[in-house]
Design a protein around this motif. Structure first.
Motif, PDB file in Angstrom:
ATOM      1  N   UNK A   1       0.818  -1.214   0.000  1.00  0.00           N
ATOM      2  CA  UNK A   1       0.000   0.000   0.000  1.00  0.00           C
ATOM      3  C   UNK A   1       0.849   1.260   0.000  1.00  0.00           C
ATOM      4  N   UNK A   2       1.955   1.196   0.711  1.00  0.00           N
ATOM      5  CA  UNK A   2       2.825   2.368   0.805  1.00  0.00           C
ATOM      6  C   UNK A   2       3.868   2.417  -0.311  1.00  0.00           C
ATOM      7  N   UNK A   3       3.778   1.486  -1.246  1.00  0.00           N
ATOM      8  CA  UNK A   3       4.664   1.447  -2.416  1.00  0.00           C
ATOM      9  C   UNK A   3       6.135   1.452  -1.997  1.00  0.00           C
ATOM     10  N   UNK A   4       6.457   0.526  -1.088  1.00  0.00           N
ATOM     11  CA  UNK A   4       7.829   0.420  -0.606  1.00  0.00           C
ATOM     12  C   UNK A   4       8.658  -0.440  -1.536  1.00  0.00           C
ATOM     13  N   UNK A   5       9.937  -0.158  -1.606  1.00  0.00           N
ATOM     14  CA  UNK A   5      10.856  -0.966  -2.410  1.00  0.00           C
ATOM     15  C   UNK A   5      12.269  -0.748  -1.897  1.00  0.00           C
ATOM     16  N   UNK A   6      13.113  -1.739  -2.135  1.00  0.00           N
ATOM     17  CA  UNK A   6      14.492  -1.666  -1.650  1.00  0.00           C
ATOM     18  C   UNK A   6      15.253  -0.548  -2.358  1.00  0.00           C
ATOM     19  N   UNK A   7      16.085   0.139  -1.595  1.00  0.00           N
ATOM     20  CA  UNK A   7      16.927   1.198  -2.150  1.00  0.00           C
ATOM     21  C   UNK A   7      18.292   1.124  -1.488  1.00  0.00           C
ATOM     22  N   UNK A   8      19.348   0.893  -2.249  1.00  0.00           N
ATOM     23  CA  UNK A   8      20.692   0.851  -1.644  1.00  0.00           C
ATOM     24  C   UNK A   8      21.091   2.219  -1.109  1.00  0.00           C
ATOM     25  N   UNK A   9      22.105   2.248  -0.263  1.00  0.00           N
ATOM     26  CA  UNK A   9      22.570   3.502   0.311  1.00  0.00           C
ATOM     27  C   UNK A   9      22.822   4.526  -0.795  1.00  0.00           C
ATOM     28  N   UNK A  10      22.201   5.676  -0.645  1.00  0.00           N
ATOM     29  CA  UNK A  10      22.305   6.755  -1.626  1.00  0.00           C
ATOM     30  C   UNK A  10      22.611   8.051  -0.904  1.00  0.00           C
ATOM     31  N   UNK A  11      23.706   8.692  -1.267  1.00  0.00           N
ATOM     32  CA  UNK A  11      24.119   9.952  -0.648  1.00  0.00           C
ATOM     33  C   UNK A  11      24.108  11.055  -1.693  1.00  0.00           C
ATOM     34  N   UNK A  12      23.541  12.200  -1.314  1.00  0.00           N
ATOM     35  CA  UNK A  12      23.569  13.358  -2.199  1.00  0.00           C
ATOM     36  C   UNK A  12      24.098  14.577  -1.450  1.00  0.00           C
ATOM     37  N   UNK A  13      25.067  15.233  -2.069  1.00  0.00           N
ATOM     38  CA  UNK A  13      25.603  16.494  -1.579  1.00  0.00           C
ATOM     39  C   UNK A  13      25.041  17.610  -2.460  1.00  0.00           C
ATOM     40  N   UNK A  14      24.540  18.665  -1.828  1.00  0.00           N
ATOM     41  CA  UNK A  14      23.878  19.758  -2.543  1.00  0.00           C
ATOM     42  C   UNK A  14      22.767  19.240  -3.457  1.00  0.00           C
ATOM     43  N   UNK A  15      21.857  18.430  -2.911  1.00  0.00           N
ATOM     44  CA  UNK A  15      20.807  17.838  -3.747  1.00  0.00           C
ATOM     45  C   UNK A  15      19.754  18.845  -4.182  1.00  0.00           C
ATOM     46  N   UNK A  16      19.163  18.568  -5.337  1.00  0.00           N
ATOM     47  CA  UNK A  16      18.038  19.353  -5.854  1.00  0.00           C
ATOM     48  C   UNK A  16      16.906  18.371  -6.125  1.00  0.00           C
ATOM     49  N   UNK A  17      15.699  18.702  -5.682  1.00  0.00           N
ATOM     50  CA  UNK A  17      14.550  17.819  -5.868  1.00  0.00           C
ATOM     51  C   UNK A  17      13.587  18.417  -6.872  1.00  0.00           C
ATOM     52  N   UNK A  18      13.179  17.587  -7.843  1.00  0.00           N
ATOM     53  CA  UNK A  18      12.193  17.979  -8.843  1.00  0.00           C
ATOM     54  C   UNK A  18      11.027  17.012  -8.770  1.00  0.00           C
TER      55      UNK A  18
END
Length: 238
Positions: A126-143
Motif C-alpha cells: 500500500x505504501x509502495x515500498x521498495x528496496x533502495x541501496x545507500x544513496x548519498x547526495x551532496x547539494x541535492x536538488x529535488x524535482x
C-alpha cells in the motif's frame, strides 16, 4: 527520517540557553571551521552520534551549500561517514546533515530489503515500498515528476516517539553530487520518494510536523503507556 561558501560555528547565548549557529562568513575557512568541530577542547558538539531533536535551532535553519572545492574533501567525507553511521545505528531509512548538528546540504537514504519481513505485506504494498541501496547526495536538488499526492503515516528521529499522516508527492527526481563526488540523478517513487522529500525538508529547516494532518499526530507508544501505567521511556540514544 521517517528520520548542505564558507561556514562558521558560532556559540551565542540567548535567554540563558546555548545555541550553535552555522553561517557562511568570509573571515574563516571551511577547513578551520571543520577542525573546530573535532577539537579535543570541545565535547559533545557536532557532528553528533545521535539525532538532534525538535527545538534545536539547527533543525530550523536553511542548510548551507557545501562549497564546490570542498565536496571531495576529507572533512565532507567524514561528515558523510558519520551520517551513515548514525543512520544505521538507529536502523533508519533517511538522514540529513542537520540531524547530526551540521547545517550543510547533505542527505543519505537507504531502504534495506530486510525491512520487508518486519512489515505486513499489505502495508509494504500500500505504501509502495521498495528496496533502495545507500544513496548519498551532496547539494541535492529535488524535482517533482508525479504530482499525485499520497497520504501515509510518517515519523522522524528528530521528533522521537511521535508520528502523523503526511501528504507527499508520488514521484520525484533527485540530482546533485553522489558519495563518489560525481554528478548524479535518481528517479524515485512511492515510499522512497517520500523519504527523499522528508530529508530535503530538513535542509530547508522544515519538519514533517509543518505538513502533517494535525488530527493524526500521536505518540507511537500510547498503548504501552496505558498498559504499563505510564512507566515507559523514549530513548534518544542507542
Amino acid at each position: 527520517m521517517l528520520l548542505k561558501s564558507r561556514i562558521k560555528l558560532c556559540p551565542k547565548i540567548l535567554e540563558h540557553r546555548r545555541f550553535l549557529v552555522t553561517s557562511p562568513p568570509a573571515s574563516q575557512s571551511f577547513r578551520k571551521w571543520y577542525q573546530q568541530l573535532w577539537t579535543t577542547e570541545r565535547t559533545n558538539l557536532p557532528p553528533y552520534n545521535h539525532f538532534t531533536q525538535i527545538g534545536d535551532p539547527v533543525l530550523r535553519q536553511q542548510a548551507a551549500l557545501v562549497p564546490e572545492e570542498h565536496i571531495k574533501s576529507p572533512e565532507i567525507e567524514a561528515i558523510v561517514e558519520q551520517m551513515v553511521r548514525v543512520l544505521r545505528k538507529f536502523d533508519c531509512v533517511g538522514i540529513a546533515a542537520p540531524q547530526i548538528g551540521v547545517s550543510l546540504r547533505i542527505i543519505a537514504i537507504e531502504f534495506k530489503g530486510s525491512i520487508r519481513k518486519d512489515l505486513p505485506e499489505v502495508v509494504y504494498q500500500t505504501r509502495q515500498m521498495s528496496e533502495l541501496p545507500l544513496t548519498v547526495y551532496i547539494n541535492p536538488v529535488l524535482t517533482v515528476t508525479n504530482y499525485t499526492k499520497l497520504k501515509h503515516p510518517e515519523g522522524c528521529m528528530s521528533v522521537r516517539g511521535y508520528s502523523a499522516e503526511v501528504e507527499r508527492f508520488e514521484g520525484i527526481k533527485l540530482s546533485g553530487i553522489n558519495q563518489q563526488g560525481a554528478k548524479s540523478e535518481l528517479a524515485l517513487s512511492g515510499w522512497n520518494a517520500r523519504i527523499a522529500q522528508h530529508e530535503m525538508d530538513h535542509l530547508e529547516g522544515k519538519l514533517y510536523t509543518d505538513h502533517m494532518d494535525r488530527s493524526t499526530f500521536s505518540c507511537t507508544c500510547w498503548e504501552a503507556v496505558n498498559t504499563k501505567s505510564g512507566r515507559v521511556e523514549i530513548p534518544f540514544y542507542k
